[in-house]
Enzyme design. Sequence first.
Site, PDB file in Angstrom:
ATOM      1  N   GLY A  55     -51.722 -18.086 -36.029  1.00  0.00           N
ATOM      2  CA  GLY A  55     -52.859 -18.935 -36.388  1.00  0.00           C
ATOM      3  C   GLY A  55     -52.515 -20.371 -36.710  1.00  0.00           C
ATOM      4  O   GLY A  55     -53.308 -21.073 -37.324  1.00  0.00           O
ATOM      5  N   CYS A  56     -51.324 -20.820 -36.341  1.00  0.00           N
ATOM      6  CA  CYS A  56     -50.940 -22.222 -36.564  1.00  0.00           C
ATOM      7  C   CYS A  56     -50.874 -22.925 -35.218  1.00  0.00           C
ATOM      8  O   CYS A  56     -50.354 -22.379 -34.247  1.00  0.00           O
ATOM      9  CB  CYS A  56     -49.572 -22.309 -37.239  1.00  0.00           C
ATOM     10  SG  CYS A  56     -49.620 -21.972 -38.994  1.00  0.00           S
ATOM     11  N   VAL A  57     -51.391 -24.146 -35.192  1.00  0.00           N
ATOM     12  CA  VAL A  57     -51.321 -24.957 -33.980  1.00  0.00           C
ATOM     13  C   VAL A  57     -49.855 -25.313 -33.709  1.00  0.00           C
ATOM     14  O   VAL A  57     -49.385 -25.261 -32.583  1.00  0.00           O
ATOM     15  CB  VAL A  57     -52.190 -26.231 -34.124  1.00  0.00           C
ATOM     16  CG1 VAL A  57     -52.071 -27.113 -32.900  1.00  0.00           C
ATOM     17  CG2 VAL A  57     -53.646 -25.846 -34.363  1.00  0.00           C
TER      18      VAL A  57
END
Length: 146
Positions: A55-57
């Site tokens: 869920g991290c860019v």
Amino acid sequence: MSSTLDSLPPALAKIVQRFQRASEPKRRYEQLIWYAQKLNEFPESEKLPENKVPGCVSQVYITAALDDGKVVFQGDSDSQLTKGLVGLLVEGLDGLTPTEIVQLTPDFIQATGLNVSLTPSRANGFYNIFKTMQKKALECKLELPN
């Protein structure tokens, strides 16, 4: 456990206070860069799918190990600001027991004021990094002999 400053572990409470004193977003960013620079070198061999924060860019990696019943974290990111968020959490959570880490609520993230300064995707990433660190602390706890 709610995260009023009194209930936070001392290192994390100190970090929250440091960010509360930095009223301008620019100062908060400078502090994040400082935390990024304090992180230990992250081994390339640990940049594995199971250590990647979902869920991290940015590409973010977290490892946790137990040392005498206390959790020791390592982390890295390909983004300086996100690496600063990792550094902040490593500094705030390192040396706590798995139970202490798992019992923390993410309220302290709002208390830093960073959620206002960060883009929504970075603020969400901050939360995901914290949740991943809790998950890894729990995994360490499960490895403890009964």
